[in-house]
Design a protein around this motif. Structure first.
Motif, mmCIF file in Angstrom:
data_model
loop_
_atom_site.group_PDB
_atom_site.id
_atom_site.type_symbol
_atom_site.label_atom_id
_atom_site.label_comp_id
_atom_site.label_asym_id
_atom_site.label_seq_id
_atom_site.Cartn_x
_atom_site.Cartn_y
_atom_site.Cartn_z
ATOM 1 N N ARG A 89 0.833 -1.210 0.000
ATOM 2 C CA ARG A 89 0.000 0.000 0.000
ATOM 3 C C ARG A 89 0.862 1.251 0.000
ATOM 4 N NH1 ARG A 89 -3.278 -2.631 3.810
ATOM 5 N NH2 ARG A 89 -2.556 -1.296 5.493
ATOM 6 N N GLU A 90 1.945 1.231 0.771
ATOM 7 C CA GLU A 90 2.853 2.376 0.806
ATOM 8 C C GLU A 90 3.512 2.604 -0.552
ATOM 9 O OE1 GLU A 90 5.524 1.511 3.966
ATOM 10 O OE2 GLU A 90 4.122 2.127 5.544
ATOM 11 N N SER A 91 3.861 1.503 -1.210
ATOM 12 C CA SER A 91 4.472 1.588 -2.538
ATOM 13 C C SER A 91 3.509 2.200 -3.541
ATOM 14 C CB SER A 91 4.913 0.195 -2.999
ATOM 15 O OG SER A 91 5.400 0.240 -4.321
ATOM 16 N N TRP A 92 2.241 1.735 -3.510
ATOM 17 C CA TRP A 92 1.221 2.307 -4.401
ATOM 18 C C TRP A 92 1.036 3.785 -4.114
ATOM 19 C CZ3 TRP A 92 -3.365 -1.688 -3.922
ATOM 20 C CH2 TRP A 92 -2.964 -2.895 -4.499
ATOM 21 N N GLY A 93 0.978 4.102 -2.799
ATOM 22 C CA GLY A 93 0.742 5.489 -2.406
ATOM 23 C C GLY A 93 1.812 6.422 -2.940
ATOM 24 N N LYS A 94 3.053 6.001 -2.849
ATOM 25 C CA LYS A 94 4.157 6.830 -3.360
ATOM 26 C C LYS A 94 4.066 6.985 -4.879
ATOM 27 C CE LYS A 94 7.295 5.587 0.403
ATOM 28 N NZ LYS A 94 8.479 4.780 0.781
ATOM 29 N N MET A 95 3.714 5.900 -5.564
ATOM 30 C CA MET A 95 3.589 5.939 -7.018
ATOM 31 C C MET A 95 2.479 6.904 -7.441
ATOM 32 S SD MET A 95 2.736 2.781 -9.635
ATOM 33 C CE MET A 95 1.121 2.475 -8.879
ATOM 34 N N ILE A 96 1.333 6.799 -6.771
ATOM 35 C CA ILE A 96 0.195 7.661 -7.100
ATOM 36 C C ILE A 96 0.510 9.114 -6.773
ATOM 37 C CG2 ILE A 96 -2.217 8.187 -6.539
ATOM 38 C CD1 ILE A 96 -2.520 5.158 -5.887
ATOM 39 N N GLU A 97 1.084 9.346 -5.599
ATOM 40 C CA GLU A 97 1.410 10.706 -5.171
ATOM 41 C C GLU A 97 2.396 11.367 -6.138
ATOM 42 O OE1 GLU A 97 3.632 12.539 -1.328
ATOM 43 O OE2 GLU A 97 1.893 11.259 -0.916
ATOM 44 N N LYS A 98 3.393 10.608 -6.545
ATOM 45 C CA LYS A 98 4.391 11.136 -7.482
ATOM 46 C C LYS A 98 3.734 11.509 -8.805
ATOM 47 C CE LYS A 98 8.865 9.906 -9.574
ATOM 48 N NZ LYS A 98 9.627 11.068 -9.088
ATOM 49 N N TYR A 99 2.843 10.638 -9.281
ATOM 50 C CA TYR A 99 2.143 10.932 -10.538
ATOM 51 C C TYR A 99 1.281 12.192 -10.402
ATOM 52 C CZ TYR A 99 -1.363 10.759 -14.197
ATOM 53 O OH TYR A 99 -2.207 11.115 -15.227
ATOM 54 N N LEU A 100 0.495 12.275 -9.337
ATOM 55 C CA LEU A 100 -0.420 13.404 -9.161
ATOM 56 C C LEU A 100 0.315 14.726 -9.001
ATOM 57 C CD1 LEU A 100 -3.050 11.848 -6.720
ATOM 58 C CD2 LEU A 100 -3.273 12.165 -9.185
ATOM 59 N N MET A 101 1.461 14.699 -8.341
ATOM 60 C CA MET A 101 2.179 15.930 -8.048
ATOM 61 C C MET A 101 3.096 16.387 -9.181
ATOM 62 S SD MET A 101 3.180 15.443 -4.034
ATOM 63 C CE MET A 101 4.083 16.981 -4.006
ATOM 64 N N GLU A 102 3.587 15.428 -9.977
ATOM 65 C CA GLU A 102 4.656 15.772 -10.912
ATOM 66 C C GLU A 102 4.276 15.652 -12.385
ATOM 67 O OE1 GLU A 102 8.105 13.483 -9.932
ATOM 68 O OE2 GLU A 102 8.112 14.124 -7.823
ATOM 69 N N ARG A 103 3.096 15.146 -12.696
ATOM 70 C CA ARG A 103 2.738 14.924 -14.094
ATOM 71 C C ARG A 103 2.100 16.183 -14.689
ATOM 72 N NH1 ARG A 103 4.199 11.997 -18.489
ATOM 73 N NH2 ARG A 103 2.432 11.129 -19.640
ATOM 74 N N PRO A 104 2.803 16.918 -15.549
ATOM 75 C CA PRO A 104 2.249 18.167 -16.078
ATOM 76 C C PRO A 104 1.035 17.962 -16.976
ATOM 77 C CG PRO A 104 4.333 17.629 -17.162
ATOM 78 C CD PRO A 104 4.181 16.677 -16.027
ATOM 79 N N GLN A 105 0.883 16.779 -17.555
ATOM 80 C CA GLN A 105 -0.253 16.520 -18.446
ATOM 81 C C GLN A 105 -1.557 16.297 -17.681
ATOM 82 O OE1 GLN A 105 2.736 15.188 -18.626
ATOM 83 N NE2 GLN A 105 3.411 14.752 -20.715
ATOM 84 N N LEU A 106 -1.463 16.100 -16.375
ATOM 85 C CA LEU A 106 -2.658 15.838 -15.571
ATOM 86 C C LEU A 106 -3.536 17.088 -15.485
ATOM 87 C CD1 LEU A 106 -4.203 13.873 -13.660
ATOM 88 C CD2 LEU A 106 -2.903 14.895 -11.786
ATOM 89 N N LYS A 107 -4.774 16.958 -15.912
ATOM 90 C CA LYS A 107 -5.699 18.096 -15.909
ATOM 91 C C LYS A 107 -6.694 18.060 -14.766
ATOM 92 C CE LYS A 107 -3.795 19.678 -19.572
ATOM 93 N NZ LYS A 107 -2.881 20.832 -19.444
ATOM 94 N N GLY A 108 -6.895 16.892 -14.184
ATOM 95 C CA GLY A 108 -7.844 16.795 -13.090
ATOM 96 C C GLY A 108 -7.999 15.357 -12.646
ATOM 97 N N VAL A 109 -8.636 15.180 -11.476
ATOM 98 C CA VAL A 109 -8.833 13.843 -10.912
ATOM 99 C C VAL A 109 -10.313 13.623 -10.628
ATOM 100 C CG1 VAL A 109 -8.302 12.291 -8.986
ATOM 101 C CG2 VAL A 109 -6.533 13.824 -9.887
ATOM 102 N N VAL A 110 -10.806 12.478 -11.073
ATOM 103 C CA VAL A 110 -12.167 12.046 -10.770
ATOM 104 C C VAL A 110 -12.099 11.123 -9.554
ATOM 105 C CG1 VAL A 110 -14.192 10.789 -11.594
ATOM 106 C CG2 VAL A 110 -12.843 12.159 -13.200
#
Length: 201
Positions: A89-110
């Protein structure tokens, strides 16, 4: 939105594996088995593009789906599944957090929640995280077909109160079974995608 083509591109666990290019991305978050895959399939009018599973916690990667060659849906691992190890769970959390914080193409989250039940602590933490980092949010309250129509507003209010939902953040009543809320969800998502991303495609 008229869907001309949709395809699964890649299951990624790190930024090196993310698709290249600058197409907008919309991430889908929610507890395990809440219906993220069903939401994708309903929106695009396909029965099985996004992989649904009877086993909660099976999605362990960021799954990228290219829609109309114009944008991506990104299905992230479901949270709050007890049978997954704490380390995992911690591994997933870090992966998701990194994506959400650092991905410039991300426009929003559902964030997808089950209308029948109050949002979980994990839902609240995800919402607060997104608000803190000023990432646009859309709440999808699914499984509306499981509740009598006369009680919809009551349950929607519970969702809003539990999340302490900002009045500026949209919430859409949805049902994958009945197609309720499909057009309204697309209207909200199209605001994120933006017309400029369609002109040259």
């Amino acid at each position: 939105m008229k869907i001309k083509n949709a395809q699964f591109i890649i299951s990624a666990v790190s930024s090196e594996q993310y698709p290249s290019g600058n197409l907008p991305e919309i991430a889908l978050a929610g507890r395990s088995n809440v219906g993220k895959s069903s939401f994708i399939n309903t929106l695009i009018g396909r029965k099985s593009l996004a992989r649904t599973s009877s086993k909660p916690g099976k999605t362990q990667t960021l799954n990228f789906y290219l829609i109309n060659d114009q944008f991506y849906f990104v299905d992230v691992p479901g949270y709050g599944y007890a049978k997954v190890s704490k380390k995992q769970r911690e591994s997933w959390g870090k992966m998701i957090e990194k994506y959400l914080m650092e991905r410039p193409q991300l426009k929003g989250v559902v964030i997808i929640v089950d209308l029948r039940h109050p949002p979980t602590e994990d839902d609240r933490l995800m919402y607060d995280f997104l608000k803190h980092y000023q990432i646009p949010v859309l709440i999808i309250a699914t499984k509306a077909d499981k509740i009598p129509r006369g009680k919809w507003n009551k349950h929607l209010n519970i969702v809003k109160e539990t999340l302490n939902l900002s009045p500026s953040d949209p919430i859409v009543l949805f049902s994958s079974e009945k197609g309720i809320g499909k057009e309204e969800a697309w209207r909200e998502l199209e605001k994120w995608i933006g017309e400029e991303h369609f002109s040259n495609e």
